[in-house]
Scaffold this active site. Sequence first.
Site, PDB file in Angstrom:
ATOM      1  N   ASP A 169       0.811  -1.214   0.000  1.00  0.00           N
ATOM      2  CA  ASP A 169       0.000   0.000   0.000  1.00  0.00           C
ATOM      3  C   ASP A 169       0.843   1.262   0.000  1.00  0.00           C
ATOM      4  OD1 ASP A 169      -2.571  -0.787  -0.329  1.00  0.00           O
ATOM      5  OD2 ASP A 169      -3.284  -0.142   1.624  1.00  0.00           O
TER       6      ASP A 169
ATOM      7  N   ASP B 106      -9.875  -6.998  11.748  1.00  0.00           N
ATOM      8  CA  ASP B 106      -9.764  -8.433  11.964  1.00  0.00           C
ATOM      9  C   ASP B 106     -10.782  -8.927  12.999  1.00  0.00           C
ATOM     10  OD1 ASP B 106      -8.524  -7.021  13.975  1.00  0.00           O
ATOM     11  OD2 ASP B 106      -6.537  -7.872  13.654  1.00  0.00           O
TER      12      ASP B 106
END
Length: 738
Positions: free
Chosen positions: A136, A446
């Site tokens: 990224d 998550d």
Amino acid sequence: MTTTTTSTHLFTTRSAPLRYLYKLYFFTFLSLTLSLLYYRFTHHLPYSHHPYLLLLLTLSELHFSLTWLLQQAFRWSPTFHSPNPDRLPEDLPCVDVLVCTADAAREPPAMVADTLLSLMAYEYGPERLAFYLSDDGASELTFHAVALAAEFARMWVPFCRRFGVEPRAPKAYFAAEEGGGGGGEGMEFRRVWGEVKKLYEDMQEEIAYAGSTWTVPEETRKTHKGFREWDSKVDPRDHDTILEILLKGNGKDRDVEGNPMPTLIYVSREKRPGHPHHYKAGALNAMNRVSALVNNAPFVLNVDCDMYSNNSQALRHAMCFFLDPEQGHRIGYVQFPQSFGGLTKNDLYANGVKRIYEIEFFGTNAFNGPMYAGTGSVHRRESLNGRKFTLDYRPRLEDMKQGMGSGNVNWDELEAKAKVVTSCNYELGKPWGKEMGLMYGCAVEDVFTGLVLHTRGWRSVYCGPEREAYLGMAPANVNDTLVQHKRWSTGLLQIFLSDYCPWTRGLGKLKMGQIMCYSFYTLWALWCMPMLVMLCFLPWLWLMGFPCFLRSLFLCFRSMVRSLRIPRHRLARLQSDRADWAKGTIKMWWNETRMWMMKGTSSYLFSIIVVVLKSLGISEAGFEITSKVIDEEAMKRYQREVMEFGVASPMFVPLTTLSLLNLYCFLIAISKAVKEGLGVYDGLALQIMISGYITLVSMPLYEALFFRKDKGRMPTSVTVVSVGLAFSLLFLFQFLVM
């Protein structure tokens, strides 16, 4: 010693022994706590001269008690699953491995390359594996390191499999004793070992040179067409998709022994200003789509770039759960523990999170399994992509072998399609981040995703093999530790306040023990409330001669001490190993207590502020990356277990202010006792003991504020602000009392 064992085809389940003793302790302690709280409300609060202050302290005690109650779900019935990989069929399903990195300055490209190499050397058929690296940060340095790793893998992967070396991360392996680290002996091994080590050192030198100059040498850039993407300046926040296939699977690329290599693809998804990219969750969803196009494996493993594989059998262990004929169809994901290398002997910053991974997560196995921890997790692709579990869901092994392909792959066509699914507009109008993939809108994507999967009926499994599956890098200074916990606690609190609150969305879908476990974590941030009350009001109240009767607080604290880590592999041998288990534990506990207080008065406080500001629409919660880079001087201090501050972070202000306030009151009390005798504090002994304890725990802070001269000391600006705030609070308290 009594254990309960359930045998299945591919794994066995064992419950912890002597559970009834812990349950006896639980009911005894619960009765005592309720009695003390009853006495507080009926005999103490009604007759107090300072009812509002005492009410704050009482609410703090109540918070400690409720938190302790929620925590008991982890300890009620610890359950251990043991895989039997020797029973696995020969042909195993394909697995797509997703690795994330985001910032070449904070996550060194050499580290990323090492992690990839360790994963590519899994003891799993290479034709069944495909690897996808999401960058990224769109860094040419990272692409350079990954391209070099792809070439080095042609020799490293067969070397590992031929000689059975462990660990299979080159840096960790070659850091072991000369020629050691596993494998074989004899002239042939020594010859190959030397060749591989020389190639690895050459690769490391190339990566280091590029990193020191922040440019890739021109002659190197000519070796791969992928470098053309950086012929013009690439803005990490505004660029087209960069996607390069570095290794072609299906037998196209081969290693030095002629064996097929796994697929390896570098991906940096498109980013544009004004388009939300959803941080790590967005990156993983983009790679999910790319992997579905290329290999479409039925199982997906995601690993952080700083968590290298330490156990080449980990994927085989995970398959034991998914392929189990009795229970495998119910399992949505298998979670491995996060283990960390490079910790100091006594875990200075308590970053080993041993209590979570050596005690608490085994307790969740009794309640449909652990939360998703963000790395080291193998997911069933169908569960991750939105499918709900139903009783008629029974996947066949033959159906799970998809993705192997025939070797006739049009890689150029695949590359073009992959760039489409990683464009910033692709998700518009689609259910990604809401109904499928990792969930958006939370700083801990998550845990949020794991909770959603559990509410859809899927179970998870916590697998903790004797040899750690993954080893990572923990923060090596105070600021990064506090920042990391601020991000975690911010996201967890967002979950509790969202539509997926465990007590609303979970009722009827989750077991009560599972709701309690999720609640314990999602309410982490609220620890700051009793901590602030205790550290802010307690010293001043006893200095004014006001007894607070903190016995229940003390008992709750003592219970936390008693329930600290007992390594799971020693539960059955606790009596015989008592002396060995206790070795070094006291200092570890001391460090953990200190960091708990620091996080309670800093990380958790800031996380509540962030959540409040977001709810008011004033600001958004960002995704802060902790640095994996540490200079030589700081590393020496870390190895000597000297706490590292060094930066003028606002995170330090509340914890230093409250520590100074407590120190001032404690010193005044000592001087007053010397002049007038101990009788002046009759009835306040417990409170003074607690204040003295806080002072001892805070000693590294006082040293960093006033005595240290090295670069790791507390910055002068923080010291000045903290001293000013401490005296302002003293003046305010005196004004309120008078």
